[in-house]
Structures are given as structure tokens and as C-alpha cells.
Design a protein around this motif. Structure first.
Motif, PDB file in Angstrom:
ATOM      1  N   ILE A 282       0.843  -1.203   0.000  1.00 14.17           N
ATOM      2  CA  ILE A 282       0.000   0.000   0.000  1.00 14.17           C
ATOM      3  C   ILE A 282       0.875   1.249   0.000  1.00 14.17           C
ATOM      4  O   ILE A 282       0.583   2.241  -0.651  1.00 14.17           O
ATOM      5  CB  ILE A 282      -0.958  -0.027   1.208  1.00 14.17           C
ATOM      6  N   ASN A 298      -2.064   1.674  -7.395  1.00 16.99           N
ATOM      7  CA  ASN A 298      -2.762   2.003  -6.154  1.00 16.99           C
ATOM      8  C   ASN A 298      -3.696   3.196  -6.311  1.00 16.99           C
ATOM      9  O   ASN A 298      -4.478   3.491  -5.400  1.00 16.99           O
ATOM     10  CB  ASN A 298      -1.756   2.292  -5.040  1.00 16.99           C
ATOM     11  N   ILE A 306      -8.421   3.783  -0.229  1.00 17.54           N
ATOM     12  CA  ILE A 306      -7.566   2.621   0.031  1.00 17.54           C
ATOM     13  C   ILE A 306      -8.182   1.756   1.125  1.00 17.54           C
ATOM     14  O   ILE A 306      -8.208   0.524   1.025  1.00 17.54           O
ATOM     15  CB  ILE A 306      -6.142   3.060   0.408  1.00 17.54           C
TER      16      ILE A 306
END
Length: 522
Positions: A282, A298, A306
Motif C-alpha cells: 500500500i 494504487n 484505500i
């Protein structure tokens, strides 16, 4: 015929090593390094080969002195111990061959301590070196001209490893990653085109692991399992069929990119294959930093944050572990609180947090070198060789340590665990649904889970010397039992307690060591 010894050096204590806790559950190391058993399988049968993993047994240097060839592998974090081992080997007159991730990106690091270096993949170069050596005409450096054809890779010789000492086994489905993250050395070593083994190869390796005593959990070591989504779906369907045929003998863990969340079918297949957790890079909540490091995968799906993407994966019964990085050029001092907030909002229990570091041969290394922002010290005072732009080095170091302390505070850690198991973030797996149809099997597994949990709790209580930590664990355990969870949840919490104890010990020893350098162990 050559008498060959292959060595994997001891790791320094780290987030992934679990060195402070593995003895509580009867193991010496987390998992075997993939290189040793694979190199053994690539070695012609006329040679005699011995594998030594220093993480589970000491090196017998007297035995090494009698060998014809000593091979040493090693990652970046093993380079200091590797230097010590090679120094002792050369003192004893040993002939040394060095390969692995570190020497592949820093070829001159060991200098005359290495008689031969093997750069990158070794499926062709290791047998080539052995052939040359047998004819007395070996080179000093070997590197394959082409990437390894993964369809020709043999089943690793795990039978030569002391597998009973490892908590989990390892298997590799593929190599390579399609993305171009600036800091990553995977694309340097393995390239951007995913190369995948055939299904019969993979099933043969799973069969070998199934027959290995004590191995019930397996880490799929691919740096991005889903680099080729179409082909990996076909593989997973065969793995599912194999699991069902053998009554699900193995539980898997793996790594994948965050774009996994874009494919519901793929997540469902991973769940059904019994992949119970996935490590995802991440990195950061800072979108400008993601753009900076070219981690554009991402940034897809702006309709979901997220945290929401993580929740979507966990909705398939797959726990998300994360890699997080501090110190990108676009990071300012507010990044520390933002990182903590993201991990907690996403319900990520296990977050491996590190400071941005530049590995030789990566685009990041070349860029910061051009910008005169590369600290060339082998052990840097601040724990990273990248000099940040958005803050001074002391601010980055101190903020990094604060993030670790706050994330691994026992109360905050187990609040995230509660989010998974009691707030419903981690949905029941397809394996749970399967067990619900088989009451006798479920009862037997429930009893086994309680025995494992009870043993872990008892051992943990005997080793804790921190009164505040012991009290915190007691309070959390009582709250767990008060909620009347299933035996499988109790077992999961027991494992989390053991792992948290390792993190607690690790974080409490980080800081400035005797020679004034930050000990960066994540």
C-alpha cells in the motif's frame, strides 16, 4: 564429483523473522529460503550437496573447510553476516561462490571474499558454473543472457532441508511483476513480464509439501501472484481441485498488488484456494508520493479509498497485511499521523513500516545519486540511505519510530484485530462454509484449535517480564473470552498475541545502538 555446501546466513532480528516468538510455538525460523532447495535440485546428481540454513542450525566451519565449493546466498539485510561468514571461509582457504539478491545488485560488495559471483537468476548459470569448474575453467562472474523459462524449473529439494524447524513452507508459482515502482528491485532481477510455472509443476510441488511432516501452512513467495491475472485464475482452479481432493491440507499466504480488488472472480478463487492472507504494497496515503514512485496501480478506482479497497478484499475472508513506506519526496511531517490513520481505518493488523531506501540498480537509486541525496555509508546513522526532501533526517527517523510505537501499542493493535473478528470486517471464508457442512470434522478441528491456543497462551504468560504488557494481554484475553468467540477465533487471537509479542520486543529495542546508528529492523 564435487563436495558442495550451500549456506543461507542468519538474519538480523526483523519484522518478518519472528525471532522473539517462534520458540513459543516450537519453531526456529519463519520459513526456509527458496534458493537453497532450488539450487540443490539444479545440481547434477553426481555431486554431493549439503544445505545449511544458519537460522535453524550453526555453520560447521570445519566441515566447510573440507568442501570443494561453498555457495552463499543472501538478501540485502543479510550482507553484514554474509561478510563475516565469507571472511571466516576465506581464512580457512575455502572456494566461495556468492549469489542471491544482494550481490545481484551490488556485484563488487564482497570483493575478493567471493571467488565467483552469480548475478540474477541461476537456473542456467549454476549448472554452467559446475560444468566449468569440473573442467577447471570457471569464470569469475556468471549471468544468464535470458530470463529463466519457468516451465523448466525442477521441484525444489525440500527433503534436504530441516523442515521441522520452520513455521511455514514455501512455493513459487511465478516470477516478475508488470509494474514499475521506482524503489523496487524485483523488476531489476526478474523483469516486468510475469513468467509462470505449468499447473503440473505447481501441483507436484504442493504434493511434495503435503508429504512433508509438519507443513500445513505455505507462503507463495511470488512478488506479485496476480501479475498475469488470466493465467493465475487457471492455476488457482487447479489448486482448488487439488485442495478439495486432499481435504484442504494446506493454508496459503501470498503477495499481490492492490489492483486485486478490481477482480471479484480472482478474489473468490483465492478464497476458495484457501489463501487466507495477502501482503499488499500500500505504501502511503499520499497520492503525490504514489505518483512520484510510479505506483499507479494504487491510484486506480478513485470511487473507493484505500481503506475501502482493503475492506473489499477482507470481505472475501482474506486478511490484508501491508507494506508502508515513509520518506517519499512528497512527504511532509504530517505523513506520520496520516500513515497511522490509514492503517487503523483499513483495519490492517500487520503493517510492515519502513523508511524509503534506495537499492542499487533501481531507478530510485540512480535518481537520488544524481541529485546527491544518497548516503553511501553501509550502515547509515538514520536507518536509510535516502536523504529526504520534505523534512530533515532526524524528523524522519523520530517520526518513523513514533509510528511503530503507536501502531504496535497492544491496545491499538488488538483494536484492529477486533475490527476484523468482532466488527465483521473479515468475512467467513469459503473453507468455513465447507466445514459447517461437516460437523464431526468441525468438532475435531475446533478441539485442535483450542489446544493450540491454550498452549500458546500458557507459554506466552511464562516469558513476559513486562508487567504492563502482561496486564494488557490479560485484559484483552478476558474481553475475548467474554464475547464467547468460536474456537477458531480464539486460535487466531492466540497467534496474534504471539506475533504481537515479537513486534513489541522488536520495537522496544529499536532506536540508537552502541555505535550511534539507527537499528532499522522492519
Amino acid at each position: 564429483m564435487a563436495n558442495i555446501i550451500l549456506i543461507n546466513p542468519r538474519f538480523e532480528a526483523s519484522y518478518w523473522g519472528m525471532e522473539h516468538a517462534l520458540h513459543l510455538i516450537g519453531y526456529k525460523a519463519n520459513m526456509p529460503v527458496a534458493a537453497l532447495p532450488l539450487l540443490a535440485a539444479l545440481t547434477p546428481r553426481e555431486h554431493n550437496i549439503t544445505l545449511i540454513d544458519e537460522n535453524v542450525e550453526p555453520i560447521d566451519f570445519d566441515l566447510c573447510a573440507k568442501a570443494d565449493i561453498i555457495g552463499l546466498t543472501g538478501m540485502t539485510v543479510q550482507r553484514f553476516r554474509a561478510t563475516e561468514i565469507l571472511t571466516e571461509l576465506k581464512r580457512r582457504g575455502c572456494f566461495t561462490v556468492v549469489g542471491g539478491p544482494w550481490v545481484s545488485v551490488k556485484e563488487d560488495y564482497f570483493g575478493p571474499l567471493a571467488d565467483v559471483i552469480i548475478v540474477g537468476e541461476a537456473e542456467e548459470t549454476w549448472p554452467k558454473f559446475l560444468s566449468d569448474w569440473s573442467h577447471g575453467e570457471h569464470a569469475g562472474r556468471y549471468e544468464q543472457a535470458e530470463r529463466t523459462d519457468m516451465t523448466k524449473v525442477p521441484v525444489p529439494r525440500h527433503d534436504l532441508m530441516k523442515m521441522k524447524f520452520y513455521a511455514v513452507g514455501t512455493v513459487q508459482f511465478s516470477r516478475g511483476c508488470p509494474f514499475a515502482c521506482e524503489f523496487c528491485d524485483i523488476i531489476v532481477t526478474f523483469g516486468r513480464t510475469p513468467r509462470i510455472k505449468t499447473t503440473p509443476q505447481i501441483i507436484a510441488e504442493l504434493e511434495a509439501l503435503r508429504k512433508t511432516a509438519g507443513i500445513r501452512a505455505v507462503f507463495i513467495v511470488d512478488d506479485n501472484l496476480i501479475g498475469n491475472k488470466k493465467i493465475i485464475k487457471e492455476v488457482l482452479r487447479e489448486v482448488i481441485a487439488w485442495q478439495k481432493t486432499h481435504d484442504y491440507p494446506l493454508t496459503f499466504f501470498t503477495e499481490a498488488s492492490l489492483d486485486l480488488v478490481e477482480d471479484e472472480e480472482l478474489m473468490a478463487l483465492m478464497d476458495e484456494a484457501n489463501i487466507r492472507s495477502v501482503f499488499v504494497g500500500i505504501e502511503t496515503p499520499n497520492e503525490e508520493s504514489l505518483k512520484e514512485t510510479k505506483k499507479t496501480q494504487n491510484l486506480r478506482g478513485h470511487n473507493r479509498s484505500i481503506a475501502e479497497k482493503v475492506e473489499a478484499i477482507q470481505a472475501h475472508g482474506i486478511e490484508v497485511w501491508s507494506g508502508m513506506i515513509l520518506g517519499f519526496d512528497n512527504d511532509s511531517p504530517d505523513i506520520f499521523d496520516r500513515q497511522i490513520r490509514l492503517v487503523e481505518e483499513a483495519g490492517i493488523v500487520h503493517a510492515s513500516v519502513g523508511m524509503l531506501s534506495a537499492i542499487p540498480k533501481t531507478p530510485l537509486y540512480d535518481r537520488v545519486a544524481r541529485e546527491n541525496r544518497l548516503d553511501l555509508a553501509d550502515r547509515t546513522e538514520y536507518g536509510t540511505n535516502v536523504i529526504p526532501l520534505g523534512m530533515d533526517r532526524a524528523t524522519l527517523r523520530d517520526g518513523y519510530l513514533r509510528v511503530l510505537r503507536e501502531l504496535y501499542d497492544p491496545q491499538r493493535f488488538f483494536e484492529r484485530v477486533d475490527t476484523l473478528y468482532f466488527d465483521g470486517r473479515l468475512k467467513p471464508s469459503s473453507r468455513d462454509a465447507e466445514l459447517s457442512k461437516r460437523p464431526v470434522r468441525r468438532i475435531l478441528l475446533s478441539l485442535q484449535a483450542l489446544l493450540i491456543a491454550g498452549g500458546a497462551f500458557v507459554k506466552l504468560r511464562t516469558v513476559i517480564d513486562d508487567a504492563a504488557l502482561k496486564k494488557a494481554y490479560g485484559r484483552i484475553a478476558w474481553n475475548l473470552l467474554r464475547r464467547r468467540p468460536s474456537p477458531f477465533v480464539v486460535q487466531a487471537y492466540a497467534i496474534k498475541f504471539v506475533m504481537h509479542y515479537h513486534y513489541h520486543k522488536l520495537v522496544s529495542t529499536m532506536g540508537r545502538n552502541a555505535d550511534g546508528h539507527l537499528v532499522n529492523m522492519f
